[in-house]
Design a protein around this motif. Sequence first.
Motif, PDB file in Angstrom:
ATOM      1  N   UNK A  45       0.849  -1.192   0.000  1.00 15.25           N
ATOM      2  CA  UNK A  45       0.000   0.000   0.000  1.00 15.25           C
ATOM      3  C   UNK A  45       0.888   1.246   0.000  1.00 15.25           C
ATOM      4  N   UNK A  46       0.345   2.342  -0.521  1.00 10.25           N
ATOM      5  CA  UNK A  46       1.081   3.603  -0.498  1.00 10.25           C
ATOM      6  C   UNK A  46       0.102   4.766  -0.466  1.00 10.25           C
ATOM      7  N   UNK A  47       0.601   5.926  -0.081  1.00  9.88           N
ATOM      8  CA  UNK A  47      -0.198   7.155  -0.043  1.00  9.88           C
ATOM      9  C   UNK A  47       0.752   8.338  -0.025  1.00  9.88           C
ATOM     10  N   UNK A  53      -5.602   8.528   3.143  1.00 10.88           N
ATOM     11  CA  UNK A  53      -6.189   7.387   2.445  1.00 10.88           C
ATOM     12  C   UNK A  53      -5.108   6.562   1.748  1.00 10.88           C
ATOM     13  N   UNK A  54      -5.112   5.257   2.027  1.00 10.51           N
ATOM     14  CA  UNK A  54      -4.128   4.365   1.430  1.00 10.51           C
ATOM     15  C   UNK A  54      -4.603   3.891   0.054  1.00 10.51           C
ATOM     16  N   UNK A  69       6.936  -2.708  -8.678  1.00 15.72           N
ATOM     17  CA  UNK A  69       7.084  -1.280  -8.944  1.00 15.72           C
ATOM     18  C   UNK A  69       5.758  -0.559  -8.729  1.00 15.72           C
ATOM     19  N   UNK A  70       5.787   0.474  -7.904  1.00 16.67           N
ATOM     20  CA  UNK A  70       4.629   1.361  -7.720  1.00 16.67           C
ATOM     21  C   UNK A  70       4.751   2.476  -8.749  1.00 16.67           C
ATOM     22  N   UNK A  80       4.414   7.588   1.544  1.00 17.09           N
ATOM     23  CA  UNK A  80       4.563   6.567   2.582  1.00 17.09           C
ATOM     24  C   UNK A  80       4.210   5.223   1.958  1.00 17.09           C
ATOM     25  N   UNK A  81       5.106   4.259   2.086  1.00 17.93           N
ATOM     26  CA  UNK A  81       4.906   2.910   1.533  1.00 17.93           C
ATOM     27  C   UNK A  81       4.823   1.931   2.699  1.00 17.93           C
ATOM     28  N   UNK A  82       3.753   1.147   2.721  1.00 19.00           N
ATOM     29  CA  UNK A  82       3.579   0.143   3.765  1.00 19.00           C
ATOM     30  C   UNK A  82       3.513  -1.244   3.115  1.00 19.00           C
ATOM     31  N   UNK A  83       4.394  -2.125   3.555  1.00 21.60           N
ATOM     32  CA  UNK A  83       4.489  -3.479   2.994  1.00 21.60           C
ATOM     33  C   UNK A  83       4.272  -4.482   4.122  1.00 21.60           C
ATOM     34  N   UNK A  84       3.411  -5.446   3.876  1.00 21.60           N
ATOM     35  CA  UNK A  84       3.144  -6.510   4.845  1.00 21.60           C
ATOM     36  C   UNK A  84       3.549  -7.843   4.232  1.00 21.60           C
ATOM     37  N   UNK A  85       4.489  -8.524   4.907  1.00 26.11           N
ATOM     38  CA  UNK A  85       4.971  -9.822   4.438  1.00 26.11           C
ATOM     39  C   UNK A  85       4.297 -10.931   5.254  1.00 26.11           C
TER      40      UNK A  85
END
Length: 208
Positions: A45-47, A53-54, A69-70, A80-85
């Motif tokens: 996700x990013x914003x 809002x994501x 690639x975003x 802001x980049x949010x990554x969940x592994x």
Amino acid sequence: MFISAFTAPMSPQESVFLHPNATSVALHLSAWKNGGCPISHFVVQHRPKYQSQWITASEKLDMPREIHTIRHLSPDRDYVVMVTAHSEAGLTQGEYVVRTLPASAIGTEYMNPPTSSPAFGKRETHLPFYKNVALVVPVVVSSLVILVLLFAIVVCFRKHSQDRRGRHDYDNRKPVGDSLMMSDMTKQIPAKSTKFSHYTCPAGLYMI
């Protein structure tokens, strides 16, 4: 007692994970450590930094893959980049702040493209000019201002020309009217004098 040697995935440092360009950010997913248990998938996700809002780039990025690639980001802006592994041992969430490169860097990313798998080795696709709000809005506003100024100049010029034409016509008509009035007055004066010159006294006034 059984003790598991597996741990949840471990997030990498920003310097080895994120590689920004002017309009995109490449995420090196292979930089994540799996903690002894293979990572099954990622959620990205990013914003923009100052928005709440994501935007979900993908609900589920299945592994294995090296790079995601975003795209379609604005130049010289914080995100802001949010990554969940996810893995069978648990999940780990990493949040990063990254700034895209200035607009002058557009095109230079093709000189040194990041290494990627064949499925993700496509070139960056940039927004067309008419979809880039940051460029279109100033151009449209400037054009409207110029049109309004031109319209105002034309209206003022036409009004000034009409006023001058009206004054010129009035000046031309005024001497003609004055001469006509003087001619009428000269015609009336002899008529009155002639009327009084023929007046005779009645004969009865001379009798005693």
